[in-house]
Design an enzyme around this catalytic site. Structure first.
Site, mmCIF file in Angstrom:
data_model
loop_
_atom_site.group_PDB
_atom_site.id
_atom_site.type_symbol
_atom_site.label_atom_id
_atom_site.label_comp_id
_atom_site.label_asym_id
_atom_site.label_seq_id
_atom_site.Cartn_x
_atom_site.Cartn_y
_atom_site.Cartn_z
ATOM 1 N N HIS A 1 1.727 -7.789 13.400
ATOM 2 C CA HIS A 1 2.036 -8.311 14.730
ATOM 3 C C HIS A 1 2.293 -9.819 14.703
ATOM 4 C CE1 HIS A 1 -0.115 -4.528 16.380
ATOM 5 N NE2 HIS A 1 1.173 -4.315 16.166
ATOM 6 N N ASP B 1 6.903 1.645 10.902
ATOM 7 C CA ASP B 1 5.455 1.514 10.745
ATOM 8 C C ASP B 1 4.808 2.888 10.943
ATOM 9 O OD1 ASP B 1 2.799 0.729 10.840
ATOM 10 O OD2 ASP B 1 2.917 -0.004 12.894
#
Length: 281
Positions: free
Chosen positions: A18, A165
């Site tokens: 992130h 992901d």
């Protein structure tokens, strides 16, 4: 292994991906031209760290909760990420809310930009729809994220990021991710690609990187471990491969990784580095 987002929200792996996601979005928004983001395995997109399952794993407590008290001394590159988390929890008596990649991306979209976030699980998909409901430029897509890569690339915007992901519930996820990336780069040669993967066996991670395409913009790989990786037990190391990384980003990451290692280490095997697998042409 099984890496369902909700159970591991806010852990060391989330921090890495992130943080880098926000740095990539910052580069994309630096130019006026529109961009497109494809999030292939998005999960629910926003997480309550007070959930029993999350508390039981303790990963957020050993992850983002350890970083926030040291935010003032963080490298400049990491501060925007830490500020997002602090702001979301400003009215809470303790750390509770953690944003996933769809939420982080959606909050950075301009009126000209787009996000399509995919998830195959109906339960996660329902949460994802609710997460993205306030953002008109972000859409949830219920379907196979690997299949979304060839069907949605190249985007009409001609600029963009593909984040892959997967939860690694299948033994062939490394191979499927490599195949999808090859197709994606073939169809969208100038696009940015960010690929997250667990590291339980470094030899397997090396084989995965060897299978990736070498685009003109280069391929760099981050290796981040809070302790020695092991085949059994909890995740201690992960990687993030960047294809066509923006100019200067690799050096920026390299400068900030030691700070993350210092504050998240859990053993003598804690280490982090980023290396060029193939340099830009």
């Amino acid at each position: 292994m099984n890496y369902r987002h909700a159970y591991h929200a806010g852990n060391f792996a989330d921090i890495l991906k992130h943080w880098i996601l926000l740095r990539l979005l910052d580069r994309l928004t630096a130019k006026a031209k529109p961009f497109f983001v494809l999030d292939s395995h998005a999960g629910g997109g926003f997480y309550d760290l007070a959930r029993e399952a999350t508390i039981r794993t303790g990963e957020a407590a050993r992850g983002i909760a350890r970083l926030l008290p040291h935010a003032a001394g963080a490298p400049e590159s990491l501060r925007p990420y830490l500020e997002v988390i602090a702001t979301l929890n400003a009215d809470e008596p303790a750390l509770r809310w953690y944003p996933g990649s769809p939420y982080l991306t959606a909050t950075h979209l301009r009126e000209c930009d787009r996000l399509i976030a995919c998830d195959l699980q109906s339960g996660e998909g329902a949460v994802l729809r609710e997460t993205l409901k306030p953002f008109p430029r972000a859409k949830a897509h219920m379907g196979d994220g690997y299949a979304a890569v060839p069907s949605m690339l190249p985007p009409p915007e001609r600029r963009g990021l593909t984040l892959i992901d997967p939860p690694f519930e299948r033994r062939d996820d490394y191979d499927r991710m490599a195949r999808a990336t090859k197709i994606g780069v073939t169809q969208f040669a100038t696009g940015l690609f960010a690929l997250w993967y667990p590291i339980k066996d470094r030899a397997r991670a090396v084989r995965f990187l060897d299978a990736l395409p070498r685009p003109a913009g280069g391929l760099a790989a981050i290796d981040f471990a809070i302790d020695h990786p092991t085949a059994e037990g909890g995740l201690k190391a992960c990687g993030l491969a960047l294809l066509n990384p923006p100019f200067g980003l690799v050096d920026e990451i390299a400068e900030s990784l030691p700070w993350l290692v210092e504050h998240l280490r859990e053993g003598e095997g804690a280490t982090a580095h980023i290396d060029w697998i193939s340099r830009p042409e």
